[in-house]
Design a protein around this motif. Structure first.
Motif, PDB file in Angstrom:
ATOM      1  N   TYR A  24      19.848  31.002 -23.045  1.00  0.00           N
ATOM      2  CA  TYR A  24      19.019  32.126 -23.448  1.00  0.00           C
ATOM      3  C   TYR A  24      18.235  32.756 -22.289  1.00  0.00           C
ATOM      4  N   GLY A  25      17.671  31.913 -21.447  1.00  0.00           N
ATOM      5  CA  GLY A  25      17.016  32.465 -20.256  1.00  0.00           C
ATOM      6  C   GLY A  25      15.556  32.847 -20.414  1.00  0.00           C
ATOM      7  N   SER A  26      14.852  32.226 -21.384  1.00  0.00           N
ATOM      8  CA  SER A  26      13.428  32.577 -21.527  1.00  0.00           C
ATOM      9  C   SER A  26      12.626  32.104 -20.307  1.00  0.00           C
ATOM     10  N   ASN A  27      13.003  30.967 -19.748  1.00  0.00           N
ATOM     11  CA  ASN A  27      12.310  30.509 -18.527  1.00  0.00           C
ATOM     12  C   ASN A  27      12.628  31.423 -17.347  1.00  0.00           C
TER      13      ASN A  27
ATOM     14  N   GLY B 253      17.065  25.410 -17.988  1.00  0.00           N
ATOM     15  CA  GLY B 253      17.974  25.356 -19.127  1.00  0.00           C
ATOM     16  C   GLY B 253      19.422  25.277 -18.683  1.00  0.00           C
TER      17      GLY B 253
ATOM     18  N   ILE C 110      13.234  21.721 -15.625  1.00  0.00           N
ATOM     19  CA  ILE C 110      12.266  21.687 -16.729  1.00  0.00           C
ATOM     20  C   ILE C 110      12.912  20.981 -17.910  1.00  0.00           C
ATOM     21  N   HIS C 111      12.131  20.092 -18.519  1.00  0.00           N
ATOM     22  CA  HIS C 111      12.670  19.296 -19.625  1.00  0.00           C
ATOM     23  C   HIS C 111      11.714  19.360 -20.816  1.00  0.00           C
ATOM     24  N   PRO C 112      12.261  19.537 -22.028  1.00  0.00           N
ATOM     25  CA  PRO C 112      11.381  19.735 -23.185  1.00  0.00           C
ATOM     26  C   PRO C 112      10.838  18.450 -23.820  1.00  0.00           C
TER      27      PRO C 112
ATOM     28  N   GLN D 109       8.616  25.702 -25.859  1.00  0.00           N
ATOM     29  CA  GLN D 109       9.131  26.734 -24.945  1.00  0.00           C
ATOM     30  C   GLN D 109       8.031  27.680 -24.475  1.00  0.00           C
TER      31      GLN D 109
ATOM     32  N   GLU E  38       6.552  25.850 -21.709  1.00  0.00           N
ATOM     33  CA  GLU E  38       7.478  25.791 -20.563  1.00  0.00           C
ATOM     34  C   GLU E  38       7.345  27.020 -19.674  1.00  0.00           C
TER      35      GLU E  38
HETATM   36  C1  GRF Z   1      14.439  24.827 -22.319  1.00  0.00           C
HETATM   37  O1  GRF Z   1      13.767  24.384 -23.454  1.00  0.00           O
HETATM   38  C2  GRF Z   1      14.580  23.724 -21.308  1.00  0.00           C
HETATM   39  O2  GRF Z   1      13.579  22.768 -21.355  1.00  0.00           O
HETATM   40  C3  GRF Z   1      15.886  23.078 -21.687  1.00  0.00           C
HETATM   41  O3  GRF Z   1      16.685  24.150 -22.109  1.00  0.00           O
HETATM   42  C4  GRF Z   1      15.871  25.197 -22.631  1.00  0.00           C
HETATM   43  C5  GRF Z   1      16.298  26.476 -21.986  1.00  0.00           C
HETATM   44  O4  GRF Z   1      15.705  27.592 -22.503  1.00  0.00           O
HETATM   45  N1  GRF Z   1      16.378  22.287 -20.601  1.00  0.00           N
HETATM   46  P1  GRF Z   1      15.910  29.023 -21.828  1.00  0.00           P
HETATM   47  O5  GRF Z   1      17.382  29.217 -21.548  1.00  0.00           O
HETATM   48  O6  GRF Z   1      15.088  29.083 -20.575  1.00  0.00           O
HETATM   49  O7  GRF Z   1      15.421  30.000 -22.873  1.00  0.00           O
END
Ligand code: GRF
Length: 187
Positions: free
Chosen positions: A13-16, A86, A106-108, A169, A172
């Motif tokens: 998805y790429g929200s980070n 992600g 990054i880890h949730p 998220q 994050e």
């Molecule tokens: C995040 O929750 C991250 O911790 C995990 O994958 C997800 C990726 O989200 N490793 P996004 O692609 O950045 O929206």
């Protein structure tokens, strides 16, 4: 301030990625995003790269030499730090060694708890009181490198996988940028 060059690895998805791009526009933020790497040609996150005119590379992890191709591309952009945002594939020991610079992930979950996949489900099954996210350096063991920072929240009775994911998220998106600022605070 001389900014370092960062490469962001994504799979979905790429929200980070989106929040890193936004924060990198601030002239005090220590890195510029010079390259996005995705192992998924349909990753929504690639749209953020396109919209912001950031070069991107789609890799085929089924190909034998894909890590060498990626490393060669990374070299072209003088990358100082790779951020796994992600990215759902495991990076080899050889890749970590050949790159030889910082790689962070990054880890949730609140590592060392709940390494690996399906974290939200496991957090709930385990009746945890708190959860959150962790930004850490990447080493050869999954989700095990030195922790840079964590952010947490208390789990409510009515939380489910979806609300946990949503709350995690949101944290994050702040945690990743703060971790990068921490890394470069003194150098
Ligand atoms: C995040 O929750 C991250 O911790 C995990 O994958 C997800 C990726 O989200 N490793 P996004 O692609 O950045 O929206």
């Amino acid at each position: 301030m001389v900014k370092k060059n960062a490469c962001i690895f994504i799979s979905g998805y790429g929200s980070n990625l989106k929040s890193l791009i936004q924060n990198s526009r601030n002239h005090n933020f220590p890195v510029n995003i010079k390259l996005v790497v995705s192992d998924n040609k349909n990753a929504n996150g690639l749209l953020h790269a396109k919209k912001n005119s950031i070069p991107y590379l789609v890799i085929n992890t089924k190909k034998k030499n894909h890590e060498i191709t990626t490393l060669n591309n990374i070299k072209k952009y003088n990358i100082s730090i790779i951020c796994l945002a992600g990215y759902m594939k495991i990076i080899s020991k050889k890749f970590i060694k050949s790159f030889g610079k910082k790689i962070i992930n990054i880890h949730p979950s609140l590592l060392p708890k709940f390494k690996g996949l399906n974290t939200y489900k496991r957090v709930l099954t385990n009746n945890e009181k708190k959860t959150g996210c962790t930004v850490h350096f990447v080493n050869e063991k999954l989700d095990s490198g030195k922790i840079i920072l964590q952010k947490s929240f208390f789990i409510k009775k009515n939380d489910d996988i979806y609300t946990l994911k949503n709350k995690t998220q949101k944290l994050e998106q702040r945690a990743f940028s703060e971790a990068i600022i921490n890394i470069y605070r003194y150098n």
